[in-house]
Design a protein around this motif. Structure first.
Motif, PDB file in Angstrom:
ATOM      1  N   GLU A   1     -12.838 -27.011   0.145  1.00 44.31           N
ATOM      2  CA  GLU A   1     -13.493 -26.454  -1.043  1.00 44.31           C
ATOM      3  C   GLU A   1     -13.034 -25.036  -1.401  1.00 44.31           C
ATOM      4  O   GLU A   1     -13.595 -24.397  -2.274  1.00 44.31           O
ATOM      5  N   GLY A   2     -12.029 -24.547  -0.698  1.00 43.48           N
ATOM      6  CA  GLY A   2     -11.429 -23.260  -1.057  1.00 43.48           C
ATOM      7  C   GLY A   2     -12.216 -22.029  -0.658  1.00 43.48           C
ATOM      8  O   GLY A   2     -11.968 -20.942  -1.177  1.00 43.48           O
ATOM      9  N   GLY A   3     -13.173 -22.156   0.266  1.00 45.21           N
ATOM     10  CA  GLY A   3     -13.957 -21.000   0.688  1.00 45.21           C
ATOM     11  C   GLY A   3     -13.366 -20.307   1.903  1.00 45.21           C
ATOM     12  O   GLY A   3     -12.309 -20.686   2.403  1.00 45.21           O
ATOM     13  N   PHE A   4     -14.045 -19.263   2.368  1.00 43.91           N
ATOM     14  CA  PHE A   4     -13.630 -18.586   3.594  1.00 43.91           C
ATOM     15  C   PHE A   4     -14.866 -18.232   4.416  1.00 43.91           C
ATOM     16  O   PHE A   4     -15.977 -18.159   3.897  1.00 43.91           O
ATOM     17  N   VAL A   5     -14.665 -18.028   5.712  1.00 39.98           N
ATOM     18  CA  VAL A   5     -15.769 -17.733   6.631  1.00 39.98           C
ATOM     19  C   VAL A   5     -16.092 -16.246   6.584  1.00 39.98           C
ATOM     20  O   VAL A   5     -15.245 -15.410   6.915  1.00 39.98           O
ATOM     21  N   ASP A   6     -17.310 -15.918   6.197  1.00 41.53           N
ATOM     22  CA  ASP A   6     -17.780 -14.531   6.198  1.00 41.53           C
ATOM     23  C   ASP A   6     -18.682 -14.364   7.421  1.00 41.53           C
ATOM     24  O   ASP A   6     -19.846 -14.759   7.413  1.00 41.53           O
ATOM     25  N   PHE A   7     -18.105 -13.792   8.488  1.00 42.30           N
ATOM     26  CA  PHE A   7     -18.796 -13.640   9.778  1.00 42.30           C
ATOM     27  C   PHE A   7     -19.605 -12.341   9.725  1.00 42.30           C
ATOM     28  O   PHE A   7     -19.069 -11.265   9.892  1.00 42.30           O
ATOM     29  N   MET A   8     -20.904 -12.431   9.516  1.00 43.01           N
ATOM     30  CA  MET A   8     -21.725 -11.251   9.238  1.00 43.01           C
ATOM     31  C   MET A   8     -22.417 -10.662  10.471  1.00 43.01           C
ATOM     32  O   MET A   8     -22.615  -9.461  10.561  1.00 43.01           O
ATOM     33  N   THR A   9     -22.827 -11.492  11.408  1.00 45.78           N
ATOM     34  CA  THR A   9     -23.511 -11.003  12.613  1.00 45.78           C
ATOM     35  C   THR A   9     -22.730 -11.471  13.829  1.00 45.78           C
ATOM     36  O   THR A   9     -22.780 -12.648  14.192  1.00 45.78           O
ATOM     37  N   ARG A  10     -22.005 -10.561  14.452  1.00 47.38           N
ATOM     38  CA  ARG A  10     -21.116 -10.924  15.553  1.00 47.38           C
ATOM     39  C   ARG A  10     -21.765 -10.808  16.926  1.00 47.38           C
ATOM     40  O   ARG A  10     -21.203 -11.289  17.914  1.00 47.38           O
ATOM     41  N   GLU A  11     -22.908 -10.150  17.001  1.00 44.98           N
ATOM     42  CA  GLU A  11     -23.647 -10.038  18.259  1.00 44.98           C
ATOM     43  C   GLU A  11     -25.129 -10.267  17.993  1.00 44.98           C
ATOM     44  O   GLU A  11     -25.629  -9.888  16.938  1.00 44.98           O
ATOM     45  N   ILE A  12     -25.785 -10.879  18.944  1.00 43.80           N
ATOM     46  CA  ILE A  12     -27.218 -11.136  18.830  1.00 43.80           C
ATOM     47  C   ILE A  12     -27.915 -10.525  20.046  1.00 43.80           C
ATOM     48  O   ILE A  12     -27.473 -10.706  21.189  1.00 43.80           O
ATOM     49  N   GLU A  13     -28.986  -9.789  19.778  1.00 42.64           N
ATOM     50  CA  GLU A  13     -29.750  -9.192  20.873  1.00 42.64           C
ATOM     51  C   GLU A  13     -30.711 -10.243  21.432  1.00 42.64           C
ATOM     52  O   GLU A  13     -31.453 -10.891  20.690  1.00 42.64           O
ATOM     53  N   VAL A  14     -30.678 -10.394  22.757  1.00 46.98           N
ATOM     54  CA  VAL A  14     -31.555 -11.372  23.408  1.00 46.98           C
ATOM     55  C   VAL A  14     -32.338 -10.697  24.530  1.00 46.98           C
ATOM     56  O   VAL A  14     -31.951  -9.638  25.031  1.00 46.98           O
ATOM     57  N   GLU A  15     -33.402 -11.345  24.909  1.00 47.66           N
ATOM     58  CA  GLU A  15     -34.220 -10.869  26.039  1.00 47.66           C
ATOM     59  C   GLU A  15     -34.366 -12.011  27.026  1.00 47.66           C
ATOM     60  O   GLU A  15     -34.743 -13.131  26.652  1.00 47.66           O
ATOM     61  N   CYS A  16     -34.059 -11.735  28.294  1.00 43.59           N
ATOM     62  CA  CYS A  16     -34.144 -12.762  29.334  1.00 43.59           C
ATOM     63  C   CYS A  16     -34.018 -12.113  30.705  1.00 43.59           C
ATOM     64  O   CYS A  16     -33.754 -10.916  30.817  1.00 43.59           O
ATOM     65  N   LEU A  17     -34.173 -12.918  31.732  1.00 41.13           N
ATOM     66  CA  LEU A  17     -33.943 -12.423  33.090  1.00 41.13           C
ATOM     67  C   LEU A  17     -32.444 -12.210  33.281  1.00 41.13           C
ATOM     68  O   LEU A  17     -31.636 -12.905  32.653  1.00 41.13           O
ATOM     69  N   PRO A  18     -32.073 -11.274  34.122  1.00 36.42           N
ATOM     70  CA  PRO A  18     -30.641 -11.006  34.317  1.00 36.42           C
ATOM     71  C   PRO A  18     -29.818 -12.252  34.655  1.00 36.42           C
ATOM     72  O   PRO A  18     -28.692 -12.398  34.172  1.00 36.42           O
ATOM     73  N   LYS A  19     -30.376 -13.150  35.422  1.00 32.38           N
ATOM     74  CA  LYS A  19     -29.631 -14.342  35.829  1.00 32.38           C
ATOM     75  C   LYS A  19     -29.414 -15.315  34.661  1.00 32.38           C
ATOM     76  O   LYS A  19     -28.556 -16.205  34.722  1.00 32.38           O
ATOM     77  N   ASP A  20     -30.201 -15.167  33.582  1.00 31.41           N
ATOM     78  CA  ASP A  20     -30.117 -16.089  32.444  1.00 31.41           C
ATOM     79  C   ASP A  20     -29.296 -15.545  31.270  1.00 31.41           C
ATOM     80  O   ASP A  20     -29.232 -16.194  30.213  1.00 31.41           O
ATOM     81  N   ILE A  21     -28.682 -14.385  31.426  1.00 30.85           N
ATOM     82  CA  ILE A  21     -27.907 -13.808  30.320  1.00 30.85           C
ATOM     83  C   ILE A  21     -26.737 -14.739  29.979  1.00 30.85           C
ATOM     84  O   ILE A  21     -25.890 -15.017  30.836  1.00 30.85           O
ATOM     85  N   PRO A  22     -26.693 -15.244  28.743  1.00 30.99           N
ATOM     86  CA  PRO A  22     -25.580 -16.133  28.365  1.00 30.99           C
ATOM     87  C   PRO A  22     -24.284 -15.358  28.160  1.00 30.99           C
ATOM     88  O   PRO A  22     -24.300 -14.196  27.750  1.00 30.99           O
ATOM     89  N   GLU A  23     -23.177 -16.010  28.449  1.00 32.13           N
ATOM     90  CA  GLU A  23     -21.868 -15.376  28.256  1.00 32.13           C
ATOM     91  C   GLU A  23     -21.614 -15.152  26.772  1.00 32.13           C
ATOM     92  O   GLU A  23     -21.061 -14.133  26.364  1.00 32.13           O
ATOM     93  N   ASN A  24     -22.035 -16.117  25.954  1.00 31.92           N
ATOM     94  CA  ASN A  24     -21.943 -16.014  24.501  1.00 31.92           C
ATOM     95  C   ASN A  24     -22.907 -17.026  23.883  1.00 31.92           C
ATOM     96  O   ASN A  24     -23.494 -17.849  24.583  1.00 31.92           O
ATOM     97  N   ILE A  25     -23.045 -16.956  22.564  1.00 28.99           N
ATOM     98  CA  ILE A  25     -23.883 -17.917  21.845  1.00 28.99           C
ATOM     99  C   ILE A  25     -22.972 -18.681  20.896  1.00 28.99           C
ATOM    100  O   ILE A  25     -22.380 -18.101  19.980  1.00 28.99           O
ATOM    101  N   LYS A  26     -22.832 -19.981  21.122  1.00 28.23           N
ATOM    102  CA  LYS A  26     -21.920 -20.813  20.347  1.00 28.23           C
ATOM    103  C   LYS A  26     -22.617 -21.385  19.114  1.00 28.23           C
ATOM    104  O   LYS A  26     -23.757 -21.845  19.192  1.00 28.23           O
TER     105      LYS A  26
END
Length: 244
Positions: free
Chosen positions: A119-144
């Motif tokens: 459709e001729g569009g492009f990806v506008d990546f607006m939020t590249r990081e997300i703040e999360v709260e969790c126990l240290p052992k549960d910190i995700p490497e990234n959010i897919k």
């Protein structure tokens, strides 16, 4: 993979001291902790870089060892010299493994959007990081995030993202993470020229051409006027021929 960073307490301060440490392959650092006084430290730069280059980067939990004791910690901030791109300072924070903490986790986009492919569009990546709260052992490497179903003008917000169990997102749920946008008008391809019509280079108006052609003639006339005409010397009266 677990990391252990050996540290030494730092009792000398100042720019000259920091410069000397960096020449020795070390950097100044500060260790913070809730209810604990800040502790100035010295770290081996290679150990810090090893942690930062791991898959979890600054969110990596490691052991910091000094004064015959080892404690859980992670990097709160690192400073990079803007000219040399060298690591020059680090801030560490003590971590309690049974207490939730807040960290920023990178967003990883997956898939090829329909809006981009067809459709001729492009990806506008607006939020590249997300703040999360969790126990240290549960910190995700990234959010897919899978963007393949997105059409032109469609977007994904924080509220549309699924996170692992035990992880809570802190960002505003209405914040847009990614949107498939239309290219700006100035980026659109210009309309093709009709067949059989060749785009000609801009030509000068006939008036200008005429003026340029007439100019040399006018200059010649002006030059002639400026030069005074030579007056012809009056002819001497011919001597009377023989007396009658």
């Amino acid at each position: 993979m677990s990391f252990t960073v050996k540290a030494e307490k730092r009792d000398a301060f100042g720019t000259n001291v920091s410069r000397r440490l960096r020449k020795e392959g070390k950097i100044p650092a500060v260790l913070y902790g809730e209810g604990v006084a800040t502790i100035p430290l010295v770290l081996a730069k290679k150990d810090v870089i090893l942690v930062l280059k791991s898959d979890t980067g600054e969110n990596t939990i490691f052991k910091v060892a000094f004064d015959s004791k080892t404690q859980d910690a992670m990097f709160k901030d690192v400073q990079i010299d803007s000219t040399s791109d060298e690591l020059i300072h680090a801030d560490l924070i003590l971590i309690s493994m049974d207490k939730a903490i807040r960290v920023n986790v990178p967003v990883l986009l997956q898939g090829d959007s329909i809006g981009v492919k067809t459709e001729g569009g492009f990806v506008d990546f607006m939020t590249r990081e997300i703040e999360v709260e969790c126990l240290p052992k549960d910190i995700p490497e990234n959010i897919k995030i899978d963007i393949s179903p997105l059409h032109l003008h469609q977007s994904l917000k924080i509220s549309d993202i699924a996170v692992p169990e035990g992880v809570k997102m802190i960002n505003d749920p209405s914040s847009v993470v990614v949107v498939i946008s239309v290219p700006h008008k100035e980026e659109e391809v210009a309309k093709p020229v009709e067949e059989g019509v060749v785009a000609a280079e801009p030509t000068e108006p006939e008036v200008i051409k005429k003026e340029r052609a007439e100019k040399p003639e006018e200059e010649e006339k002006a030059e002639k006027k400026e030069k005074p005409e030579k007056k012809e010397k009056p002819e001497k009266k011919e001597k009377k021929e023989k007396k009658e």
